[in-house]
Design a protein around this motif. Sequence first.
Motif, PDB file in Angstrom:
ATOM      1  N   ILE A  14     -12.513   6.462  15.279  1.00  0.00           N
ATOM      2  CA  ILE A  14     -13.035   5.226  15.854  1.00  0.00           C
ATOM      3  C   ILE A  14     -13.802   4.444  14.792  1.00  0.00           C
ATOM      4  O   ILE A  14     -13.618   3.252  14.619  1.00  0.00           O
ATOM      5  N   PHE A  15     -14.636   5.121  14.035  1.00  0.00           N
ATOM      6  CA  PHE A  15     -15.477   4.448  13.046  1.00  0.00           C
ATOM      7  C   PHE A  15     -14.746   4.155  11.741  1.00  0.00           C
ATOM      8  O   PHE A  15     -14.963   3.135  11.117  1.00  0.00           O
ATOM      9  N   GLN A  16     -13.892   5.038  11.301  1.00  0.00           N
ATOM     10  CA  GLN A  16     -13.100   4.880  10.073  1.00  0.00           C
ATOM     11  C   GLN A  16     -13.988   4.582   8.859  1.00  0.00           C
ATOM     12  O   GLN A  16     -13.807   3.595   8.150  1.00  0.00           O
ATOM     13  N   GLY A  17     -14.932   5.462   8.597  1.00  0.00           N
ATOM     14  CA  GLY A  17     -15.934   5.221   7.574  1.00  0.00           C
ATOM     15  C   GLY A  17     -15.628   5.792   6.210  1.00  0.00           C
ATOM     16  O   GLY A  17     -14.661   6.521   5.997  1.00  0.00           O
ATOM     17  N   TRP A  18     -16.526   5.428   5.291  1.00  0.00           N
ATOM     18  CA  TRP A  18     -16.453   5.858   3.898  1.00  0.00           C
ATOM     19  C   TRP A  18     -17.607   6.796   3.601  1.00  0.00           C
ATOM     20  O   TRP A  18     -18.648   6.766   4.244  1.00  0.00           O
ATOM     21  N   ASN A  19     -17.441   7.571   2.557  1.00  0.00           N
ATOM     22  CA  ASN A  19     -18.469   8.490   2.079  1.00  0.00           C
ATOM     23  C   ASN A  19     -18.422   8.483   0.559  1.00  0.00           C
ATOM     24  O   ASN A  19     -17.391   8.203  -0.033  1.00  0.00           O
ATOM     25  N   ASP A  20     -19.565   8.773  -0.058  1.00  0.00           N
ATOM     26  CA  ASP A  20     -19.554   8.961  -1.504  1.00  0.00           C
ATOM     27  C   ASP A  20     -19.425  10.446  -1.795  1.00  0.00           C
ATOM     28  O   ASP A  20     -19.837  11.290  -1.011  1.00  0.00           O
ATOM     29  N   LEU A  21     -18.813  10.763  -2.916  1.00  0.00           N
ATOM     30  CA  LEU A  21     -18.459  12.129  -3.256  1.00  0.00           C
ATOM     31  C   LEU A  21     -18.407  12.246  -4.775  1.00  0.00           C
ATOM     32  O   LEU A  21     -18.135  11.254  -5.460  1.00  0.00           O
ATOM     33  N   PRO A  22     -18.637  13.450  -5.329  1.00  0.00           N
ATOM     34  CA  PRO A  22     -18.439  13.604  -6.774  1.00  0.00           C
ATOM     35  C   PRO A  22     -17.006  13.248  -7.152  1.00  0.00           C
ATOM     36  O   PRO A  22     -16.049  13.660  -6.486  1.00  0.00           O
ATOM     37  N   CYS A  23     -16.847  12.492  -8.205  1.00  0.00           N
ATOM     38  CA  CYS A  23     -15.535  12.003  -8.636  1.00  0.00           C
ATOM     39  C   CYS A  23     -14.608  13.131  -9.070  1.00  0.00           C
ATOM     40  O   CYS A  23     -13.400  12.931  -9.174  1.00  0.00           O
ATOM     41  N   GLU A  24     -15.155  14.319  -9.323  1.00  0.00           N
ATOM     42  CA  GLU A  24     -14.352  15.447  -9.784  1.00  0.00           C
ATOM     43  C   GLU A  24     -13.689  16.206  -8.653  1.00  0.00           C
ATOM     44  O   GLU A  24     -12.896  17.119  -8.888  1.00  0.00           O
ATOM     45  N   GLU A  25     -14.002  15.857  -7.400  1.00  0.00           N
ATOM     46  CA  GLU A  25     -13.336  16.502  -6.265  1.00  0.00           C
ATOM     47  C   GLU A  25     -11.855  16.130  -6.271  1.00  0.00           C
ATOM     48  O   GLU A  25     -11.474  15.095  -6.795  1.00  0.00           O
ATOM     49  N   ASN A  44     -27.284  13.541  -7.078  1.00  0.00           N
ATOM     50  CA  ASN A  44     -27.185  12.543  -8.157  1.00  0.00           C
ATOM     51  C   ASN A  44     -25.841  12.559  -8.875  1.00  0.00           C
ATOM     52  O   ASN A  44     -25.761  12.293 -10.066  1.00  0.00           O
ATOM     53  N   ASN A  45     -24.777  12.902  -8.159  1.00  0.00           N
ATOM     54  CA  ASN A  45     -23.464  12.886  -8.816  1.00  0.00           C
ATOM     55  C   ASN A  45     -22.346  12.414  -7.893  1.00  0.00           C
ATOM     56  O   ASN A  45     -21.190  12.720  -8.124  1.00  0.00           O
ATOM     57  N   GLU A  46     -22.665  11.666  -6.844  1.00  0.00           N
ATOM     58  CA  GLU A  46     -21.644  11.143  -5.956  1.00  0.00           C
ATOM     59  C   GLU A  46     -21.408   9.670  -6.266  1.00  0.00           C
ATOM     60  O   GLU A  46     -22.045   8.794  -5.698  1.00  0.00           O
ATOM     61  N   ASP A  47     -20.500   9.423  -7.181  1.00  0.00           N
ATOM     62  CA  ASP A  47     -20.286   8.070  -7.698  1.00  0.00           C
ATOM     63  C   ASP A  47     -18.967   7.435  -7.258  1.00  0.00           C
ATOM     64  O   ASP A  47     -18.679   6.306  -7.642  1.00  0.00           O
ATOM     65  N   CYS A  48     -18.165   8.142  -6.466  1.00  0.00           N
ATOM     66  CA  CYS A  48     -16.871   7.626  -6.044  1.00  0.00           C
ATOM     67  C   CYS A  48     -16.771   7.649  -4.524  1.00  0.00           C
ATOM     68  O   CYS A  48     -17.343   8.504  -3.871  1.00  0.00           O
ATOM     69  N   ALA A  49     -16.014   6.698  -3.979  1.00  0.00           N
ATOM     70  CA  ALA A  49     -15.918   6.560  -2.520  1.00  0.00           C
ATOM     71  C   ALA A  49     -14.560   7.030  -2.007  1.00  0.00           C
ATOM     72  O   ALA A  49     -13.545   6.934  -2.696  1.00  0.00           O
ATOM     73  N   HIS A  50     -14.577   7.499  -0.764  1.00  0.00           N
ATOM     74  CA  HIS A  50     -13.340   7.917  -0.113  1.00  0.00           C
ATOM     75  C   HIS A  50     -13.437   7.649   1.374  1.00  0.00           C
ATOM     76  O   HIS A  50     -14.526   7.555   1.942  1.00  0.00           O
ATOM     77  N   TYR A  52       0.839  -1.196   0.000  1.00  0.00           N
ATOM     78  CA  TYR A  52       0.000   0.000   0.000  1.00  0.00           C
ATOM     79  C   TYR A  52       0.875   1.248   0.000  1.00  0.00           C
ATOM     80  O   TYR A  52       1.955   1.254   0.566  1.00  0.00           O
ATOM     81  N   ARG A  53       0.325   2.312  -0.595  1.00  0.00           N
ATOM     82  CA  ARG A  53       1.030   3.590  -0.562  1.00  0.00           C
ATOM     83  C   ARG A  53       0.015   4.725  -0.586  1.00  0.00           C
ATOM     84  O   ARG A  53      -0.922   4.729  -1.384  1.00  0.00           O
ATOM     85  N   TYR A  54       0.220   5.677   0.309  1.00  0.00           N
ATOM     86  CA  TYR A  54      -0.593   6.894   0.364  1.00  0.00           C
ATOM     87  C   TYR A  54       0.085   7.955  -0.485  1.00  0.00           C
ATOM     88  O   TYR A  54       1.302   8.150  -0.386  1.00  0.00           O
ATOM     89  N   PHE A  55      -0.683   8.635  -1.320  1.00  0.00           N
ATOM     90  CA  PHE A  55      -0.179   9.739  -2.133  1.00  0.00           C
ATOM     91  C   PHE A  55      -0.927  11.004  -1.721  1.00  0.00           C
ATOM     92  O   PHE A  55      -2.154  11.051  -1.795  1.00  0.00           O
ATOM     93  N   GLY A  56      -0.201  12.020  -1.291  1.00  0.00           N
ATOM     94  CA  GLY A  56      -0.811  13.245  -0.797  1.00  0.00           C
ATOM     95  C   GLY A  56      -1.241  14.220  -1.870  1.00  0.00           C
ATOM     96  O   GLY A  56      -1.913  15.206  -1.571  1.00  0.00           O
ATOM     97  N   GLU A  57      -0.871  13.954  -3.106  1.00  0.00           N
ATOM     98  CA  GLU A  57      -1.274  14.830  -4.210  1.00  0.00           C
ATOM     99  C   GLU A  57      -2.799  14.822  -4.320  1.00  0.00           C
ATOM    100  O   GLU A  57      -3.428  13.771  -4.313  1.00  0.00           O
ATOM    101  N   ARG A  58      -3.402  15.993  -4.416  1.00  0.00           N
ATOM    102  CA  ARG A  58      -4.859  16.103  -4.493  1.00  0.00           C
ATOM    103  C   ARG A  58      -5.289  16.093  -5.963  1.00  0.00           C
ATOM    104  O   ARG A  58      -4.968  17.010  -6.711  1.00  0.00           O
ATOM    105  N   VAL A  59      -5.998  15.029  -6.355  1.00  0.00           N
ATOM    106  CA  VAL A  59      -6.433  14.859  -7.743  1.00  0.00           C
ATOM    107  C   VAL A  59      -7.852  14.298  -7.757  1.00  0.00           C
ATOM    108  O   VAL A  59      -8.368  13.854  -6.737  1.00  0.00           O
ATOM    109  N   THR A  60      -8.459  14.276  -8.935  1.00  0.00           N
ATOM    110  CA  THR A  60      -9.786  13.672  -9.078  1.00  0.00           C
ATOM    111  C   THR A  60      -9.675  12.162  -8.889  1.00  0.00           C
ATOM    112  O   THR A  60      -8.578  11.596  -8.958  1.00  0.00           O
ATOM    113  N   TRP A  61     -10.821  11.518  -8.698  1.00  0.00           N
ATOM    114  CA  TRP A  61     -10.821  10.071  -8.506  1.00  0.00           C
ATOM    115  C   TRP A  61     -10.220   9.360  -9.717  1.00  0.00           C
ATOM    116  O   TRP A  61      -9.397   8.453  -9.574  1.00  0.00           O
ATOM    117  N   GLU A  62     -10.608   9.770 -10.905  1.00  0.00           N
ATOM    118  CA  GLU A  62     -10.093   9.130 -12.124  1.00  0.00           C
ATOM    119  C   GLU A  62      -8.585   9.326 -12.262  1.00  0.00           C
ATOM    120  O   GLU A  62      -7.861   8.385 -12.597  1.00  0.00           O
TER     121      GLU A  62
END
Length: 185
Positions: free
Chosen positions: A163-174, A147-153, A48-58
Amino acid sequence: MQYNYYEVINMKLLLASIAVLAVVVHGLNENVYRPCPQFWLSFNGNCYRYFGERVTWEAARDRCRDHYSFNGRADLVSIHTEQENGFAYDLFRSSAGITPSTRPPYYGAWIGAYQTTSGSTGRFIWTDRSGLNFERWVPGQPDNHGNNEDCAHLWRRNAGDDIFQGWNDLPCEEDLPFICKVAPN
């Protein structure tokens, strides 16, 4: 047979040169077993590797796929157990302060879950085509807001989310940082 001093020195230099050449040709690091590519972390049989660069999901998915191990091509992280989720979350959380969002205290890191049909309310799948056999959505998510949150983070609003360490859906263009996963060497 007796060798003079200069013949011994020349022979030692020749042997040393051959040894150096062998290291250069075959690569010093090639002889060292590394389960993960350099700068990647091993956990439960994957890297695994974390990348701090902020980019779109794609763009995050494409950047992950630019990395390889001897045994495969990297992809955005797919998460299959509570332990793996905690590991991925810790990778993100330990670096979240380095890459703050433009909307503090909102932090996130792309993972590989997405919906194949834009704007749908269907199930999410993983980019690496593994089964979505584990989910850790924040309560009320995924909600496909607008109607545009198709990617998870992975999502962190505050320290309580640790504690919960959860996921959320978000627009893929974020633009968010991301976590990649690849098979070990």
